[in-house]
Design a protein around this motif. Structure first.
Motif, PDB file in Angstrom:
ATOM      1  N   ASP A  27       6.753  -4.741 -14.247  1.00 27.28           N
ATOM      2  CA  ASP A  27       6.872  -3.847 -15.406  1.00 27.28           C
ATOM      3  C   ASP A  27       6.369  -2.450 -15.049  1.00 27.28           C
ATOM      4  O   ASP A  27       6.991  -1.437 -15.424  1.00 27.28           O
ATOM      5  CB  ASP A  27       6.080  -4.401 -16.587  1.00 27.28           C
ATOM      6  N   LEU A  28       5.272  -2.382 -14.310  1.00 32.45           N
ATOM      7  CA  LEU A  28       4.736  -1.089 -13.881  1.00 32.45           C
ATOM      8  C   LEU A  28       5.694  -0.389 -12.924  1.00 32.45           C
ATOM      9  O   LEU A  28       5.928   0.826 -13.029  1.00 32.45           O
ATOM     10  CB  LEU A  28       3.373  -1.286 -13.216  1.00 32.45           C
ATOM     11  N   ILE A  29       6.242  -1.150 -12.004  1.00 38.47           N
ATOM     12  CA  ILE A  29       7.155  -0.573 -11.018  1.00 38.47           C
ATOM     13  C   ILE A  29       8.426  -0.072 -11.695  1.00 38.47           C
ATOM     14  O   ILE A  29       8.930   1.015 -11.390  1.00 38.47           O
ATOM     15  CB  ILE A  29       7.475  -1.615  -9.919  1.00 38.47           C
ATOM     16  N   ASN A  30       8.953  -0.850 -12.626  1.00 36.15           N
ATOM     17  CA  ASN A  30      10.191  -0.451 -13.309  1.00 36.15           C
ATOM     18  C   ASN A  30       9.993   0.763 -14.210  1.00 36.15           C
ATOM     19  O   ASN A  30      10.904   1.583 -14.365  1.00 36.15           O
ATOM     20  CB  ASN A  30      10.765  -1.626 -14.098  1.00 36.15           C
ATOM     21  N   LEU A  40      -3.632   0.912  -7.636  1.00 38.08           N
ATOM     22  CA  LEU A  40      -3.010  -0.407  -7.808  1.00 38.08           C
ATOM     23  C   LEU A  40      -3.155  -1.279  -6.570  1.00 38.08           C
ATOM     24  O   LEU A  40      -3.045  -2.508  -6.654  1.00 38.08           O
ATOM     25  CB  LEU A  40      -1.521  -0.251  -8.146  1.00 38.08           C
ATOM     26  N   PHE A  41      -3.410  -0.656  -5.427  1.00 40.65           N
ATOM     27  CA  PHE A  41      -3.550  -1.429  -4.192  1.00 40.65           C
ATOM     28  C   PHE A  41      -4.786  -2.321  -4.232  1.00 40.65           C
ATOM     29  O   PHE A  41      -4.773  -3.455  -3.740  1.00 40.65           O
ATOM     30  CB  PHE A  41      -3.601  -0.499  -2.982  1.00 40.65           C
ATOM     31  N   THR A  42      -5.847  -1.821  -4.823  1.00 42.30           N
ATOM     32  CA  THR A  42      -7.080  -2.602  -4.902  1.00 42.30           C
ATOM     33  C   THR A  42      -7.317  -3.205  -6.279  1.00 42.30           C
ATOM     34  O   THR A  42      -8.337  -3.853  -6.516  1.00 42.30           O
ATOM     35  CB  THR A  42      -8.283  -1.705  -4.536  1.00 42.30           C
ATOM     36  N   ARG A  94       0.834  -1.209   0.000  1.00 37.97           N
ATOM     37  CA  ARG A  94       0.000   0.000   0.000  1.00 37.97           C
ATOM     38  C   ARG A  94       0.864   1.252   0.000  1.00 37.97           C
ATOM     39  O   ARG A  94       0.614   2.199  -0.764  1.00 37.97           O
ATOM     40  CB  ARG A  94      -0.925   0.003   1.219  1.00 37.97           C
ATOM     41  N   ARG A  95       1.890   1.257   0.844  1.00 33.41           N
ATOM     42  CA  ARG A  95       2.776   2.423   0.891  1.00 33.41           C
ATOM     43  C   ARG A  95       3.470   2.639  -0.446  1.00 33.41           C
ATOM     44  O   ARG A  95       3.696   3.772  -0.871  1.00 33.41           O
ATOM     45  CB  ARG A  95       3.825   2.231   1.994  1.00 33.41           C
ATOM     46  N   MET A 105       4.231   5.704  -5.475  1.00 31.60           N
ATOM     47  CA  MET A 105       4.196   5.725  -6.935  1.00 31.60           C
ATOM     48  C   MET A 105       3.121   6.682  -7.474  1.00 31.60           C
ATOM     49  O   MET A 105       3.047   6.893  -8.682  1.00 31.60           O
ATOM     50  CB  MET A 105       3.914   4.318  -7.474  1.00 31.60           C
ATOM     51  N   GLU A 106       2.301   7.191  -6.552  1.00 28.30           N
ATOM     52  CA  GLU A 106       1.144   8.007  -6.938  1.00 28.30           C
ATOM     53  C   GLU A 106       0.185   7.199  -7.819  1.00 28.30           C
ATOM     54  O   GLU A 106      -0.446   7.709  -8.742  1.00 28.30           O
ATOM     55  CB  GLU A 106       1.586   9.305  -7.639  1.00 28.30           C
TER      56      GLU A 106
END
Length: 420
Positions: free
Chosen positions: A310-313, A288-290, A277-278, A283-284
């Motif tokens: 892929d989203l995080i990178n 994506l948490f839910t 969640r954090r 990442m603003e």
């Protein structure tokens, strides 16, 4: 280390007064003997005259010697033989066997890693030496153990990474380029087996302290290799299904993997719901948490792991490593910079823990050798210490044999006979 410093270290050593005869070669068993030496035991390394431990020839680098001397301190030998005294001894000759038996009378532990039954030919098996010293702890380290259909086979680290399951769960995930079994870089089965060797001996010493009895210890690389697969193997035992290879992915919660930044790499472990969640807030991208693709650890860490990474990178590529580490630290998400080997020794925490242990070495070109500090060095009362650099071949033969009454004249005779 000076004599006074040695004396001070001996006073605090957990195994002060324990003598170990180390008849082992190469890596796994020598690591076990070295751990005992780090804890203060007097470890006497038995090596073949003129040849020495096979491990002296392993690895890709050797410690440069001074004045034209070849140290024969390979990386394998140097990392597994500090805090030992080396003597040369030909145990196939009656004179060598007699000397070894005299040393056994003074010893608490003997470690060997010869083929099963090999030392019995020379009267140096456990039953023979137990008759000389009933309190002796005799530890035999082999590839497959003392019994069973494969007991006679020789074995090295890579074999057991293959047969024990480690390679089955290490490597690039199926369906990606380069997928398939992969051996770890270091000889991890050997390394863990060495630690299991030391642990078993420490247990046997405590048992002897209570009962007065020595014992035989059968340590096998196979056993260690299966145990090393640990929670992943336990997953299989519970479910009957082999977990997939995850490459650099974490083995528990997710996301856990490499994050590629603008100037380097960070390893991220956001393995709990709260950590994730954090991360989405950072990442603003709080949605994506839910997001149903990523709303459980199983989805984030396994089934949809690649999609999430892929989203995080895509996000992390816009930040430097330093900035990314600071951001993750700021919200309490576990992360660490990826280090090349040279960078490990520049890491501020590695420096703080004094993990690079520069040790005097009389025969090295530089006068010292850099070793890797013992992970047991932070014990408050009896820390592991490095008191001696790895020995030259036979460096302590005269010294050790003098302790059992062999004078210079007799030593010369033994050398002439090829016994030492």
């Amino acid at each position: 280390m000076s004599t006074n410093q040695n004396d001070m270290a001996a006073d605090k050593a957990a195994l002060a007064g324990i003598r170990v005869i180390d008849m082992s070669r190469v890596f796994a068993a020598p690591i076990g003997a070295q751990i005992l030496g780090d804890l203060g035991a007097d470890v006497i390394k038995i090596e073949r005259p003129g040849v020495g431990d096979d491990g002296r020839g392993y690895g890709f680098s050797w410690v440069p010697g001074k004045d034209g001397i070849e140290t024969r301190h390979s990386s394998f030998f140097t990392v597994s033989n500090r805090n030992k005294r080396s003597i040369t001894l030909n145990h196939s000759r009656p004179e060598g066997q007699a000397i070894l038996k005299e040393l056994v009378k003074t010893a608490d532990v003997l470690i060997e890693n010869y083929k099963v039954g090999d030392l019995a030919r020379f009267g140096l098996d456990y039953e023979s030496l137990k008759a000389i010293n009933p309190r002796l702890i005799y530890c035999s380290v082999t590839g497959f153990g003392q019994t069973g259909p494969m007991a006679a086979r020789p074995g090295y680290d890579g074999l057991f990474q293959a047969t024990g399951g480690m390679m089955a769960v290490t490597g690039i995930p199926e369906g990606q380029p380069g997928a398939g079994p992969l051996k770890t870089g270091p000889s991890l089965v050997d390394f863990v087996t060495g630690h299991n060797t030391a642990l078993a001996i420490l247990g046997a010493l405590q048992y002897r302290h209570r009962t007065g009895e020595g014992q035989f210890i059968d340590i096998a690389l196979l056993d260690s290799s299966v145990a090393m697969v640990s929670h992943i193997m336990q997953d299989y035992l519970i479910s009957g299904q082999a977990p997939p290879r995850l490459g650099n992915g974490g083995n528990g919660g997710g996301p856990a993997d490499l994050m590629h930044c603008a100037d380097g790499i960070v390893y991220l472990t956001a393995g709990t719901d709260e950590h994730y969640r954090r991360l989405t807030v950072l990442m603003e991208r709080p949605e994506l948490f839910t997001d149903p693709r990523f709303d459980s650890n199983l989805k984030r860490g396994k089934t949809n792991r690649a999609e999430l990474m892929d989203l995080i990178n895509a996000w992390s590529s816009g930040f430097t490593v330093a900035r990314m580490q600071a951001m993750l630290d700021g919200v309490g998400i576990p992360a660490a910079r990826y280090n090349e080997l040279a960078q490990v020794w520049e890491d501020e925490q590695v420096k703080h823990r004094n993990l690079r242990a520069t040790t005097p070495h009389a025969h090295a070109e530089s006068g010292s050798v850099d070793l890797i500090a013992s992970p047991l060095a932070q014990m408050s009362a009896s820390p592991a210490t490095i008191r001696m650099a790895p020995p030259m071949l036979g460096e302590h033969t005269a010294e050790v044999l003098a302790e059992i009454g062999i004078d210079e004249a007799r030593l010369a005779q033994l050398r002439e006979a090829g016994a030492v």
